[in-house]
Design a protein around this motif. Structure first.
Motif, PDB file in Angstrom:
ATOM      1  N   THR A 172     108.138  19.652 -29.554  1.00  0.00           N
ATOM      2  CA  THR A 172     108.402  18.265 -29.900  1.00  0.00           C
ATOM      3  C   THR A 172     109.019  17.553 -28.699  1.00  0.00           C
ATOM      4  O   THR A 172     109.920  18.080 -28.059  1.00  0.00           O
ATOM      5  CB  THR A 172     109.362  18.182 -31.102  1.00  0.00           C
ATOM      6  N   PHE A 173     108.532  16.337 -28.426  1.00  0.00           N
ATOM      7  CA  PHE A 173     108.999  15.607 -27.259  1.00  0.00           C
ATOM      8  C   PHE A 173     109.788  14.369 -27.633  1.00  0.00           C
ATOM      9  O   PHE A 173     109.972  13.466 -26.820  1.00  0.00           O
ATOM     10  CB  PHE A 173     107.805  15.215 -26.380  1.00  0.00           C
ATOM     11  N   VAL A 186     103.167  24.853 -23.772  1.00  0.00           N
ATOM     12  CA  VAL A 186     103.301  23.408 -23.704  1.00  0.00           C
ATOM     13  C   VAL A 186     102.171  22.821 -22.877  1.00  0.00           C
ATOM     14  O   VAL A 186     101.864  23.308 -21.789  1.00  0.00           O
ATOM     15  CB  VAL A 186     104.649  23.016 -23.093  1.00  0.00           C
ATOM     16  N   GLN A 187     101.555  21.788 -23.393  1.00  0.00           N
ATOM     17  CA  GLN A 187     100.480  21.116 -22.669  1.00  0.00           C
ATOM     18  C   GLN A 187     100.578  19.609 -22.847  1.00  0.00           C
ATOM     19  O   GLN A 187     100.921  19.129 -23.923  1.00  0.00           O
ATOM     20  CB  GLN A 187      99.110  21.582 -23.178  1.00  0.00           C
ATOM     21  N   LEU A 188     100.274  18.892 -21.773  1.00  0.00           N
ATOM     22  CA  LEU A 188     100.111  17.446 -21.817  1.00  0.00           C
ATOM     23  C   LEU A 188      98.669  17.181 -21.409  1.00  0.00           C
ATOM     24  O   LEU A 188      98.268  17.547 -20.297  1.00  0.00           O
ATOM     25  CB  LEU A 188     101.067  16.745 -20.860  1.00  0.00           C
ATOM     26  N   ALA A 189      97.911  16.562 -22.280  1.00  0.00           N
ATOM     27  CA  ALA A 189      96.489  16.349 -22.024  1.00  0.00           C
ATOM     28  C   ALA A 189      96.203  14.859 -21.964  1.00  0.00           C
ATOM     29  O   ALA A 189      96.300  14.156 -22.982  1.00  0.00           O
ATOM     30  CB  ALA A 189      95.650  17.008 -23.112  1.00  0.00           C
ATOM     31  N   GLU A 190      95.848  14.372 -20.765  1.00  0.00           N
ATOM     32  CA  GLU A 190      95.512  12.963 -20.598  1.00  0.00           C
ATOM     33  C   GLU A 190      94.037  12.720 -20.902  1.00  0.00           C
ATOM     34  O   GLU A 190      93.188  13.597 -20.708  1.00  0.00           O
ATOM     35  CB  GLU A 190      95.787  12.490 -19.165  1.00  0.00           C
ATOM     36  N   SER A 191      93.760  11.503 -21.333  1.00  0.00           N
ATOM     37  CA  SER A 191      92.376  11.078 -21.546  1.00  0.00           C
ATOM     38  C   SER A 191      92.324   9.569 -21.407  1.00  0.00           C
ATOM     39  O   SER A 191      93.353   8.892 -21.428  1.00  0.00           O
ATOM     40  CB  SER A 191      91.869  11.510 -22.921  1.00  0.00           C
ATOM     41  N   PRO A 206      91.726  -3.204  -7.826  1.00  0.00           N
ATOM     42  CA  PRO A 206      91.285  -2.045  -7.039  1.00  0.00           C
ATOM     43  C   PRO A 206      92.452  -1.179  -6.569  1.00  0.00           C
ATOM     44  O   PRO A 206      92.312   0.055  -6.492  1.00  0.00           O
ATOM     45  CB  PRO A 206      90.564  -2.692  -5.857  1.00  0.00           C
ATOM     46  N   GLU A 207      93.595  -1.779  -6.307  1.00  0.00           N
ATOM     47  CA  GLU A 207      94.753  -0.992  -5.860  1.00  0.00           C
ATOM     48  C   GLU A 207      95.375  -0.155  -6.969  1.00  0.00           C
ATOM     49  O   GLU A 207      96.282   0.643  -6.710  1.00  0.00           O
ATOM     50  CB  GLU A 207      95.820  -1.899  -5.234  1.00  0.00           C
ATOM     51  N   ASP A 208      94.896  -0.308  -8.193  1.00  0.00           N
ATOM     52  CA  ASP A 208      95.336   0.567  -9.290  1.00  0.00           C
ATOM     53  C   ASP A 208      94.568   1.887  -9.295  1.00  0.00           C
ATOM     54  O   ASP A 208      94.888   2.788 -10.082  1.00  0.00           O
ATOM     55  CB  ASP A 208      95.153  -0.127 -10.642  1.00  0.00           C
ATOM     56  N   THR A 209      93.563   2.001  -8.445  1.00  0.00           N
ATOM     57  CA  THR A 209      92.773   3.226  -8.368  1.00  0.00           C
ATOM     58  C   THR A 209      93.653   4.401  -7.974  1.00  0.00           C
ATOM     59  O   THR A 209      94.342   4.360  -6.950  1.00  0.00           O
ATOM     60  CB  THR A 209      91.629   3.063  -7.357  1.00  0.00           C
ATOM     61  N   ALA A 210      93.641   5.444  -8.795  1.00  0.00           N
ATOM     62  CA  ALA A 210      94.494   6.610  -8.562  1.00  0.00           C
ATOM     63  C   ALA A 210      94.230   7.651  -9.636  1.00  0.00           C
ATOM     64  O   ALA A 210      93.528   7.376 -10.623  1.00  0.00           O
ATOM     65  CB  ALA A 210      95.971   6.211  -8.585  1.00  0.00           C
ATOM     66  N   ILE A 211      94.813   8.807  -9.448  1.00  0.00           N
ATOM     67  CA  ILE A 211      94.886   9.780 -10.531  1.00  0.00           C
ATOM     68  C   ILE A 211      96.179   9.493 -11.290  1.00  0.00           C
ATOM     69  O   ILE A 211      97.257   9.411 -10.678  1.00  0.00           O
ATOM     70  CB  ILE A 211      94.874  11.228 -10.014  1.00  0.00           C
ATOM     71  N   TYR A 212      96.068   9.352 -12.588  1.00  0.00           N
ATOM     72  CA  TYR A 212      97.218   9.034 -13.426  1.00  0.00           C
ATOM     73  C   TYR A 212      97.667  10.297 -14.156  1.00  0.00           C
ATOM     74  O   TYR A 212      96.858  10.989 -14.788  1.00  0.00           O
ATOM     75  CB  TYR A 212      96.863   7.937 -14.427  1.00  0.00           C
ATOM     76  N   TYR A 213      98.968  10.553 -14.055  1.00  0.00           N
ATOM     77  CA  TYR A 213      99.553  11.758 -14.634  1.00  0.00           C
ATOM     78  C   TYR A 213     100.549  11.407 -15.725  1.00  0.00           C
ATOM     79  O   TYR A 213     101.375  10.489 -15.566  1.00  0.00           O
ATOM     80  CB  TYR A 213     100.291  12.564 -13.573  1.00  0.00           C
ATOM     81  N   CYS A 214     100.497  12.158 -16.791  1.00  0.00           N
ATOM     82  CA  CYS A 214     101.479  12.045 -17.863  1.00  0.00           C
ATOM     83  C   CYS A 214     102.658  12.962 -17.543  1.00  0.00           C
ATOM     84  O   CYS A 214     102.473  14.070 -17.029  1.00  0.00           O
ATOM     85  CB  CYS A 214     100.821  12.448 -19.177  1.00  0.00           C
ATOM     86  N   ASN A 215     103.855  12.501 -17.876  1.00  0.00           N
ATOM     87  CA  ASN A 215     105.061  13.272 -17.591  1.00  0.00           C
ATOM     88  C   ASN A 215     106.001  13.235 -18.787  1.00  0.00           C
ATOM     89  O   ASN A 215     106.148  12.195 -19.439  1.00  0.00           O
ATOM     90  CB  ASN A 215     105.765  12.688 -16.369  1.00  0.00           C
ATOM     91  N   ALA A 216     106.609  14.365 -19.066  1.00  0.00           N
ATOM     92  CA  ALA A 216     107.650  14.452 -20.092  1.00  0.00           C
ATOM     93  C   ALA A 216     108.880  15.057 -19.438  1.00  0.00           C
ATOM     94  O   ALA A 216     108.795  16.126 -18.820  1.00  0.00           O
ATOM     95  CB  ALA A 216     107.186  15.308 -21.257  1.00  0.00           C
ATOM     96  N   ARG A 217     110.030  14.395 -19.571  1.00  0.00           N
ATOM     97  CA  ARG A 217     111.227  14.848 -18.857  1.00  0.00           C
ATOM     98  C   ARG A 217     112.461  14.686 -19.725  1.00  0.00           C
ATOM     99  O   ARG A 217     112.675  13.636 -20.338  1.00  0.00           O
ATOM    100  CB  ARG A 217     111.401  14.062 -17.562  1.00  0.00           C
ATOM    101  N   ARG A 218     113.254  15.752 -19.755  1.00  0.00           N
ATOM    102  CA  ARG A 218     114.543  15.713 -20.436  1.00  0.00           C
ATOM    103  C   ARG A 218     115.614  16.007 -19.393  1.00  0.00           C
ATOM    104  O   ARG A 218     115.491  16.943 -18.606  1.00  0.00           O
ATOM    105  CB  ARG A 218     114.574  16.745 -21.560  1.00  0.00           C
ATOM    106  N   THR A 219     116.668  15.201 -19.397  1.00  0.00           N
ATOM    107  CA  THR A 219     117.695  15.339 -18.367  1.00  0.00           C
ATOM    108  C   THR A 219     118.599  16.545 -18.599  1.00  0.00           C
ATOM    109  O   THR A 219     118.958  17.259 -17.656  1.00  0.00           O
ATOM    110  CB  THR A 219     118.541  14.060 -18.304  1.00  0.00           C
ATOM    111  N   TRP A 220     118.985  16.774 -19.880  1.00  0.00           N
ATOM    112  CA  TRP A 220     119.900  17.873 -20.165  1.00  0.00           C
ATOM    113  C   TRP A 220     119.562  18.539 -21.488  1.00  0.00           C
ATOM    114  O   TRP A 220     119.511  17.865 -22.498  1.00  0.00           O
ATOM    115  CB  TRP A 220     121.344  17.383 -20.204  1.00  0.00           C
ATOM    116  N   LEU A 252     117.781  20.317 -18.287  1.00  0.00           N
ATOM    117  CA  LEU A 252     116.631  19.826 -17.543  1.00  0.00           C
ATOM    118  C   LEU A 252     115.357  20.553 -17.944  1.00  0.00           C
ATOM    119  O   LEU A 252     115.295  21.787 -17.989  1.00  0.00           O
ATOM    120  CB  LEU A 252     116.869  20.013 -16.044  1.00  0.00           C
ATOM    121  N   SER A 253     114.359  19.756 -18.242  1.00  0.00           N
ATOM    122  CA  SER A 253     113.059  20.298 -18.640  1.00  0.00           C
ATOM    123  C   SER A 253     112.014  19.243 -18.318  1.00  0.00           C
ATOM    124  O   SER A 253     112.197  18.069 -18.652  1.00  0.00           O
ATOM    125  CB  SER A 253     113.060  20.618 -20.141  1.00  0.00           C
ATOM    126  N   GLU A 254     110.923  19.648 -17.693  1.00  0.00           N
ATOM    127  CA  GLU A 254     109.918  18.671 -17.270  1.00  0.00           C
ATOM    128  C   GLU A 254     108.526  19.287 -17.327  1.00  0.00           C
ATOM    129  O   GLU A 254     108.332  20.459 -16.977  1.00  0.00           O
ATOM    130  CB  GLU A 254     110.208  18.194 -15.856  1.00  0.00           C
TER     131      GLU A 254
END
Length: 118
Positions: free
Chosen positions: A28-29, A2-7, A88-102, A104-106
């Motif tokens: 599949t997500f 499984v991979q999440l690739a940001e761009s 300027p305060e939006d400057t950050a590293i942005y991460y993609c996340n996929a999460r299922r509650t039940w 549990l998988s993230e």
């Protein structure tokens, strides 16, 4: 695997726009909540926006409401973050996340740098 690739990250002037993409592979997500988080230097990681599966409602942090829009394409296993009127305060590293509650998988992506100059 499984991979999440940001761009889509980069350097932009204040008031500008960027569009982040997160391509998921390996499973599949469609039943996962997909979201974007960010972490600025010296700060904790914080949620930016979430697109929930099922009824498809969205959540935005107060700091980005009205400026950012999250969307997803389940057929392409991709989630997007359109960022307008960047500050300027939006400057950050942005991460993609996929999460299922039940059950549990993230999953997390590696992150993409967004820098907004004043």
């Amino acid at each position: 695997q499984v991979q999440l690739a940001e761009s889509g990250g980069g350097l932009v002037q204040a008031g500008g726009s960027l569009r982040l993409s997160c391509a998921a592979s390996g499973r599949t997500f469609s039943t996962y909540d997909m979201g974007w988080y960010r972490q600025a230097p010296g700060k904790e990681r914080e949620v930016v926006a979430i697109f929930r599966w099922g009824i498809g409602n969205t959540y935005y942090a107060d700091s980005v409401k009205g400026r950012f829009t999250i969307s997803r394409d389940n057929a392409k296993n991709t989630v997007f973050l359109q960022m307008n009127s960047l500050k300027p305060e939006d400057t950050a590293i942005y991460y993609c996340n996929a999460r299922r509650t039940w059950p549990l998988s993230e999953y997390w992506g590696q992150g993409t740098q967004v820098t907004v100059s004043s």
